[in-house]
Design an enzyme around this catalytic site. Structure first.
Site, PDB file in Angstrom:
ATOM      1  N   ASN A  82     -33.823  21.454  15.125  1.00 33.02           N
ATOM      2  CA  ASN A  82     -33.747  22.908  15.258  1.00 33.02           C
ATOM      3  C   ASN A  82     -35.115  23.578  15.151  1.00 33.02           C
ATOM      4  O   ASN A  82     -35.916  23.209  14.292  1.00 33.02           O
ATOM      5  CB  ASN A  82     -32.827  23.476  14.175  1.00 33.02           C
ATOM      6  CG  ASN A  82     -31.412  22.969  14.302  1.00 33.02           C
ATOM      7  OD1 ASN A  82     -30.926  22.729  15.415  1.00 33.02           O
ATOM      8  ND2 ASN A  82     -30.751  22.787  13.177  1.00 33.02           N
ATOM      9  N   ASN A  93     -54.826  58.270 -10.272  1.00 30.45           N
ATOM     10  CA  ASN A  93     -54.480  58.620  -8.893  1.00 30.45           C
ATOM     11  C   ASN A  93     -55.565  58.221  -7.895  1.00 30.45           C
ATOM     12  O   ASN A  93     -55.275  57.670  -6.837  1.00 30.45           O
ATOM     13  CB  ASN A  93     -54.194  60.121  -8.785  1.00 30.45           C
ATOM     14  CG  ASN A  93     -52.989  60.522  -9.621  1.00 30.45           C
ATOM     15  OD1 ASN A  93     -52.269  59.663 -10.117  1.00 30.45           O
ATOM     16  ND2 ASN A  93     -52.773  61.824  -9.775  1.00 30.45           N
ATOM     17  N   TYR A 126     -50.513  63.692  -5.657  1.00 34.60           N
ATOM     18  CA  TYR A 126     -49.824  62.468  -6.055  1.00 34.60           C
ATOM     19  C   TYR A 126     -48.421  62.769  -6.566  1.00 34.60           C
ATOM     20  O   TYR A 126     -48.186  63.746  -7.285  1.00 34.60           O
ATOM     21  CB  TYR A 126     -50.613  61.728  -7.146  1.00 34.60           C
ATOM     22  CG  TYR A 126     -49.909  60.459  -7.603  1.00 34.60           C
ATOM     23  CD1 TYR A 126     -50.065  59.275  -6.906  1.00 34.60           C
ATOM     24  CD2 TYR A 126     -49.049  60.473  -8.706  1.00 34.60           C
ATOM     25  CE1 TYR A 126     -49.395  58.113  -7.296  1.00 34.60           C
ATOM     26  CE2 TYR A 126     -48.376  59.325  -9.102  1.00 34.60           C
ATOM     27  CZ  TYR A 126     -48.551  58.147  -8.391  1.00 34.60           C
ATOM     28  OH  TYR A 126     -47.888  57.011  -8.776  1.00 34.60           O
ATOM     29  N   GLU A 144     -37.354  30.625  14.750  1.00 29.50           N
ATOM     30  CA  GLU A 144     -36.145  31.404  14.418  1.00 29.50           C
ATOM     31  C   GLU A 144     -36.390  32.305  13.212  1.00 29.50           C
ATOM     32  O   GLU A 144     -36.005  33.468  13.194  1.00 29.50           O
ATOM     33  CB  GLU A 144     -34.975  30.465  14.107  1.00 29.50           C
ATOM     34  CG  GLU A 144     -34.399  29.768  15.324  1.00 29.50           C
ATOM     35  CD  GLU A 144     -33.337  28.760  14.925  1.00 29.50           C
ATOM     36  OE1 GLU A 144     -32.151  29.109  14.997  1.00 29.50           O
ATOM     37  OE2 GLU A 144     -33.688  27.637  14.526  1.00 29.50           O
ATOM     38  N   GLN A 196     -45.717  55.224  -5.782  1.00 32.11           N
ATOM     39  CA  GLN A 196     -45.775  53.873  -6.333  1.00 32.11           C
ATOM     40  C   GLN A 196     -44.970  52.910  -5.449  1.00 32.11           C
ATOM     41  O   GLN A 196     -45.181  51.702  -5.502  1.00 32.11           O
ATOM     42  CB  GLN A 196     -45.225  53.896  -7.768  1.00 32.11           C
ATOM     43  CG  GLN A 196     -45.316  52.592  -8.498  1.00 32.11           C
ATOM     44  CD  GLN A 196     -45.119  52.777  -9.993  1.00 32.11           C
ATOM     45  OE1 GLN A 196     -45.996  53.290 -10.678  1.00 32.11           O
ATOM     46  NE2 GLN A 196     -43.962  52.390 -10.497  1.00 32.11           N
ATOM     47  N   SER A 252     -44.860  49.411 -12.925  1.00 27.76           N
ATOM     48  CA  SER A 252     -45.170  48.765 -11.645  1.00 27.76           C
ATOM     49  C   SER A 252     -45.950  47.474 -11.844  1.00 27.76           C
ATOM     50  O   SER A 252     -46.291  46.785 -10.890  1.00 27.76           O
ATOM     51  CB  SER A 252     -45.964  49.722 -10.755  1.00 27.76           C
ATOM     52  OG  SER A 252     -47.121  50.186 -11.433  1.00 27.76           O
ATOM     53  N   LYS A 268     -46.284  49.968  -2.584  1.00 27.48           N
ATOM     54  CA  LYS A 268     -46.898  48.644  -2.775  1.00 27.48           C
ATOM     55  C   LYS A 268     -46.059  47.458  -2.355  1.00 27.48           C
ATOM     56  O   LYS A 268     -46.528  46.565  -1.646  1.00 27.48           O
ATOM     57  CB  LYS A 268     -47.306  48.477  -4.239  1.00 27.48           C
ATOM     58  CG  LYS A 268     -48.481  49.347  -4.585  1.00 27.48           C
ATOM     59  CD  LYS A 268     -48.783  49.330  -6.040  1.00 27.48           C
ATOM     60  CE  LYS A 268     -49.616  50.549  -6.371  1.00 27.48           C
ATOM     61  NZ  LYS A 268     -48.912  51.836  -6.087  1.00 27.48           N
ATOM     62  N   HIS A 300     -35.577  39.707  34.156  1.00 24.82           N
ATOM     63  CA  HIS A 300     -34.143  39.735  33.814  1.00 24.82           C
ATOM     64  C   HIS A 300     -33.663  38.346  33.370  1.00 24.82           C
ATOM     65  O   HIS A 300     -32.489  38.032  33.500  1.00 24.82           O
ATOM     66  CB  HIS A 300     -33.285  40.217  34.986  1.00 24.82           C
ATOM     67  CG  HIS A 300     -33.770  41.480  35.620  1.00 24.82           C
ATOM     68  ND1 HIS A 300     -33.334  42.733  35.251  1.00 24.82           N
ATOM     69  CD2 HIS A 300     -34.690  41.680  36.590  1.00 24.82           C
ATOM     70  CE1 HIS A 300     -33.950  43.649  35.971  1.00 24.82           C
ATOM     71  NE2 HIS A 300     -34.790  43.037  36.792  1.00 24.82           N
TER      72      HIS A 300
HETATM   73  N1  ARG Z   1     -48.779  52.943 -10.916  1.00 21.59           N
HETATM   74  C1  ARG Z   1     -49.110  54.145 -10.240  1.00 21.59           C
HETATM   75  C2  ARG Z   1     -48.907  53.973  -8.758  1.00 21.59           C
HETATM   76  O1  ARG Z   1     -48.879  52.891  -8.342  1.00 21.59           O
HETATM   77  C3  ARG Z   1     -50.548  54.493 -10.484  1.00 21.59           C
HETATM   78  C4  ARG Z   1     -50.837  55.953 -10.381  1.00 21.59           C
HETATM   79  C5  ARG Z   1     -50.140  56.640 -11.481  1.00 21.59           C
HETATM   80  N2  ARG Z   1     -50.480  57.990 -11.580  1.00 21.59           N
HETATM   81  C6  ARG Z   1     -49.770  58.822 -12.290  1.00 21.59           C
HETATM   82  N3  ARG Z   1     -50.162  60.059 -12.330  1.00 21.59           N
HETATM   83  N4  ARG Z   1     -48.660  58.470 -12.905  1.00 21.59           N
HETATM   84  O2  ARG Z   1     -48.739  54.911  -8.038  1.00 21.59           O
END
Ligand code: ARG
Length: 471
Positions: free
Chosen positions: A285, A110, A317, A290, A322, A23, A325, A156
């Protein structure tokens, strides 16, 4: 050992798996918050005697150096280190040596990632309140310049009753005011500390979560460790708030686009906010409204996306999370883009007052008022409605407006008409007759502006206070 968690493994991670599960490409956005959280955590480890002061000092110095490098954009993050947390830990260990490996004591990624997200989002929420404040300021500025500008009001998308253009603009001030309230309220739920929840169950170390909370200026700590690491409600809530803001912006966008058309020609957006056509030389425009209208879709998408990620997800978790994000980052970027253009676009917009006046003079939006006139004379409203309906039909057939009719013509429809109706039918009179709280009469709109300006002061004070609190 290349992976921080490599001990249990005998084989290397498949290259594609490494790329698929990483990530770092997007969560590097959380780098500063990650260090901020680590600094508070290690300070607490020292205070509790979990780590010796010497180690704590080394780690803190190292973290400060890492932070400087982050600010200089001087760290090459690696997919092999998966995410921002392990990239930073690796960078720290490279800097301070093996003592850096003590930072993660009593902590899990986590509760760490959740903490980073809370820290990151609370700043954005304050910034958005500030941006909405600036948009309200621009709208109020235009409203003050248009306290005598009368424009058809629509239902309307048909002309309904004349209103002050200021009144129309102030409707948006109210809408954005609710958006501000929603964001301010959400702060309570964002400003809660997950750290200390460990992976899911808490930790065996004698940590002090409330101390960490006060270090990071969190008002509360999560009550339940499973909830702390599983909760993404605060992001869903933000995305919902953002969706409503975009919905409001899209409605205003739609009106600006309509009003800019030759057919309406009520406003002209400044050249700086428009673009031309590559083939038609005459075109100007309204691209900004828009695009804002169009980008509303992706923000709704981000909301539904995260709700779907979380649906049926077992505690605690899961790697699915992930996926919280990119949508959040995308929505923040989209909303920033829209809001930062909207305030100056509204402030510089030219209002075509004559054209609006012309539109008001050439419609039947004063029809309700002569119906009300007959009611004043004792006729039941239903009958008055019928009489005016017939009068309007007659006008349409004769190609006239109500103000063009002679008193004799009026009297064909009801003997109750007298020459006072000509005053009743004047647009100013029609507008000012709606002198109820929240109505379009000029004194009411002036009061509304006064109340809005008072609210603006409170918002400005809130922003100043909360910018400090979320640092
Ligand atoms: N990159 C992970 C996320 O964004 C961080 C947490 C990872 N935790 C794990 N047990 N793999 O969720």
């Amino acid at each position: 050992m290349s992976k921080l968690w490599g001990g249990r493994f005998t084989k290397k991670t498949d290259q594609l798996v490494e790329e698929y599960t990483a990530s770092i490409m997007f969560d590097k956005e959380l780098a500063e918050e990650d260090v901020q959280g680590s600094l508070a955590h290690v300070t607490m480890l020292g205070k509790q005697g979990i780590l010796p002061a010497d180690d704590v000092d080394k780690i803190k110095d190292g973290l400060h150096r890492v932070l400087q490098r982050i600010k200089r954009d001087d760290i090459e993050f690696s997919i092999g280190d998966e995410d921002i947390h392990m990239n930073i830990e690796k960078t720290l260990i490279d800097d301070v040596g093996s003592v850096g490996g003590k930072l993660h004591t009593g902590r899990s990624r986590n509760d760490q990632v959740a903490t980073d997200m809370h820290l990151w989002l609370r700043k954005r929420v304050v910034e958005f309140v500030d941006m909405l404040y600036k948009l309200q300021l621009a709208l109020i500025g235009q409203a003050k310049d248009n306290l005598d500008t009368i424009v058809p009001g629509y239902t309307h998308l048909q002309r309904a009753q004349p209103i002050l253009f200021a009144h129309h603009l102030m409707a948006y001030v109210s809408m954005f005011g609710r958006d501000i309230e929603r964001l301010q309220d959400s702060y309570k739920r964002i400003n809660v500390l997950p750290l200390g929840a460990g992976a899911l169950a808490g930790t065996t170390f004698p940590i002090d979560r409330h101390f960490v909370a006060s270090q990071l200026k969190f008002d509360r700590v999560y009550e339940n460790s499973l909830d702390a690491v599983s909760d993404r409600d605060f992001i869903v809530e933000f995305l919902a708030d953002a969706s409503i803001i975009m919905m409001h912006l899209s409605r205003l966008s739609e009106e600006l686009i309509l009003w800019s058309s030759t057919e309406f020609h009520f406003v002209e957006l400044d050249d700086a906010f428009c673009t031309g056509s590559s083939i038609m030389p005459q075109k100007k425009n309204p691209d900004v409204p828009e695009l804002v209208r169009g980008k509303t879709g992706r923000v709704y998408g981000d909301l539904v996306g995260l709700l779907t990620v979380l649906k049926s997800l077992p505690l605690a978790y899961n790697k699915d999370m992930q996926e919280d994000k990119e949508g959040m980052f995308d929505t923040v970027k989209t909303l920033q883009g829209a809001l930062q253009l909207f305030a100056p676009m509204i402030a510089t917009m030219k209002v075509n007052k004559e054209r609006m006046r012309q539109a008001v003079n050439q419609d039947f939006s004063n029809a309700t008022d002569i119906a009300d006139f007959l009611v004043g004379k004792g006729l039941p409203f239903r009958q008055a409605h019928e009489v005016i309906g017939k009068t309007v039909l007659y006008c349409i057939e004769q190609n006239k407006y109500l103000l063009d009719l002679t008193l004799e013509e009026f009297k064909q429809f009801s003997s109750l008409f007298d020459d006072r109706i000509y005053a009743v039918l004047q647009p100013e009179q029609v507008v000012n007759a709606r002198n109820v709280y929240g109505g379009t009469a000029k004194p009411q709109v002036q009061d509304a502006i006064g109340r809005a300006e008072l609210a603006l002061e409170n918002t400005a004070a809130w922003v100043t206070e909360y910018l400090e609190r979320s640092r």
